[in-house]
Enzyme design. Sequence first.
Site, PDB file in Angstrom:
ATOM      1  CE  LYS A  14      -1.184  -0.202   4.871  1.00 49.28           C
ATOM      2  NZ  LYS A  14      -0.119   0.617   5.426  1.00 49.28           N
ATOM      3  NE  ARG A  89      -0.812   0.490  11.294  1.00 51.74           N
ATOM      4  CZ  ARG A  89       0.079   0.995  10.448  1.00 51.74           C
ATOM      5  NH1 ARG A  89      -0.048   2.213  10.006  1.00 51.74           N
ATOM      6  NH2 ARG A  89       1.071   0.263  10.029  1.00 51.74           N
ATOM      7  NE  ARG A 128       9.324  -3.296   4.039  1.00 49.38           N
ATOM      8  CZ  ARG A 128       8.154  -2.753   4.355  1.00 49.38           C
ATOM      9  NH1 ARG A 128       7.250  -2.542   3.427  1.00 49.38           N
ATOM     10  NH2 ARG A 128       7.880  -2.441   5.591  1.00 49.38           N
ATOM     11  NE  ARG A 161       9.572  -0.261   8.288  1.00 51.96           N
ATOM     12  CZ  ARG A 161       8.288  -0.030   7.995  1.00 51.96           C
ATOM     13  NH1 ARG A 161       7.959   0.438   6.804  1.00 51.96           N
ATOM     14  NH2 ARG A 161       7.344  -0.265   8.871  1.00 51.96           N
ATOM     15  NE  ARG A 172       5.185  -3.837  10.829  1.00 52.06           N
ATOM     16  CZ  ARG A 172       5.879  -3.703   9.699  1.00 52.06           C
ATOM     17  NH1 ARG A 172       6.993  -4.383   9.513  1.00 52.06           N
ATOM     18  NH2 ARG A 172       5.457  -2.882   8.764  1.00 52.06           N
TER      19      ARG A 172
HETATM   20  P1  AMP Z   1       3.845   1.709   8.658  1.00 58.41           P
HETATM   21  O1  AMP Z   1       5.023   2.333   7.985  1.00 58.41           O
HETATM   22  O2  AMP Z   1       2.541   2.262   8.175  1.00 58.41           O
HETATM   23  O3  AMP Z   1       3.894   0.208   8.622  1.00 58.41           O
HETATM   24  O4  AMP Z   1       3.929   2.124  10.218  1.00 58.41           O
HETATM   25  C1  AMP Z   1       5.033   1.746  11.023  1.00 58.41           C
HETATM   26  C2  AMP Z   1       4.652   1.771  12.495  1.00 58.41           C
HETATM   27  O5  AMP Z   1       4.234   3.090  12.873  1.00 58.41           O
HETATM   28  C3  AMP Z   1       3.478   0.863  12.876  1.00 58.41           C
HETATM   29  O6  AMP Z   1       3.871  -0.476  13.092  1.00 58.41           O
HETATM   30  C4  AMP Z   1       3.002   1.556  14.155  1.00 58.41           C
HETATM   31  O7  AMP Z   1       3.857   1.259  15.244  1.00 58.41           O
HETATM   32  C5  AMP Z   1       3.183   3.032  13.830  1.00 58.41           C
HETATM   33  N1  AMP Z   1       1.950   3.632  13.225  1.00 58.41           N
HETATM   34  C6  AMP Z   1       1.814   4.143  11.966  1.00 58.41           C
HETATM   35  N2  AMP Z   1       0.557   4.599  11.757  1.00 58.41           N
HETATM   36  C7  AMP Z   1      -0.114   4.375  12.922  1.00 58.41           C
HETATM   37  C8  AMP Z   1      -1.450   4.614  13.357  1.00 58.41           C
HETATM   38  N3  AMP Z   1      -2.370   5.175  12.545  1.00 58.41           N
HETATM   39  N4  AMP Z   1      -1.784   4.262  14.628  1.00 58.41           N
HETATM   40  C9  AMP Z   1      -0.885   3.709  15.463  1.00 58.41           C
HETATM   41  N5  AMP Z   1       0.382   3.442  15.125  1.00 58.41           N
HETATM   42  C10 AMP Z   1       0.787   3.776  13.870  1.00 58.41           C
END
Ligand code: AMP
Length: 215
Positions: A14, A89, A128, A161, A172
């Site tokens: 995404k 989320r 990745r 990461r 996750r």
């Molecule tokens: P992502 O890059 O979208 O996978 O986000 C990486 C990490 O950021 C996630 O595993 C969460 O720890 C945190 N995170 C990002 N967006 C949110 C959200 N809307 N609510 C809570 N935690 C978030």
Amino acid sequence: MKNMIFLGPPGSGKGTQAVKLAEKIGVIHLSTGDLLRTAVKEGTDLGKQAKEYMEKGELVPDHLLIGLIETKVTNGYLSNGFILDGFPRTVPQAESLKKMFVKNNMNMDSAILLQVSDEEVVRRLSGRWFCPTCQRTYNHPSNMPKNEGVCDDDGAKLQRRPDDEESVVRNRLEVYKKQTQPIEEFYRNESILIEVTGEQAPTAVFEDLLKVVNK
Ligand code: AMP
């Protein structure tokens, strides 16, 4: 269609698709994961509060994210169209977003869900890699650097990461199922959920997305 949310498990593609689509149709791409990673790197208050959760693959508390997005809604940053990537989320985040939009006279056109199976998520995320210098990304096995472990562009040593380690990826995924998947139902009830299969070549996914937004 100019106001969209992208939903999908980690590794559904995404982020990549949202960046491309936003550029193609000329809207803002807003990734809460990117905002939080920058905050952690810069050591801001938000970053300090978010770091521990992110490293474990847990969600950062709702009030921090809601505050972050509310600023962007009220200061007009999203007024000319957007793709929200990584927010909401949780159901409380989705409900807060809805209230913010009503208050600011804004509409959500669609919530686009990229569907990918669990096995594919784990396979993709544990393959990745990225370059810490130029941010270029690599994926095992389809898109690897010419020399193992180093960036083609600048020779920097590739990293992953911290939350892409397999045990964290599995966490996750669990977090996604428990806390994020219920918002699919939320948007289905709002009649704006659109499902697209993420398990095809990235170019095919992009074509499907273009069809959806041009409808
Ligand atoms: P992502 O890059 O979208 O996978 O986000 C990486 C990490 O950021 C996630 O595993 C969460 O720890 C945190 N995170 C990002 N967006 C949110 C959200 N809307 N609510 C809570 N935690 C978030």
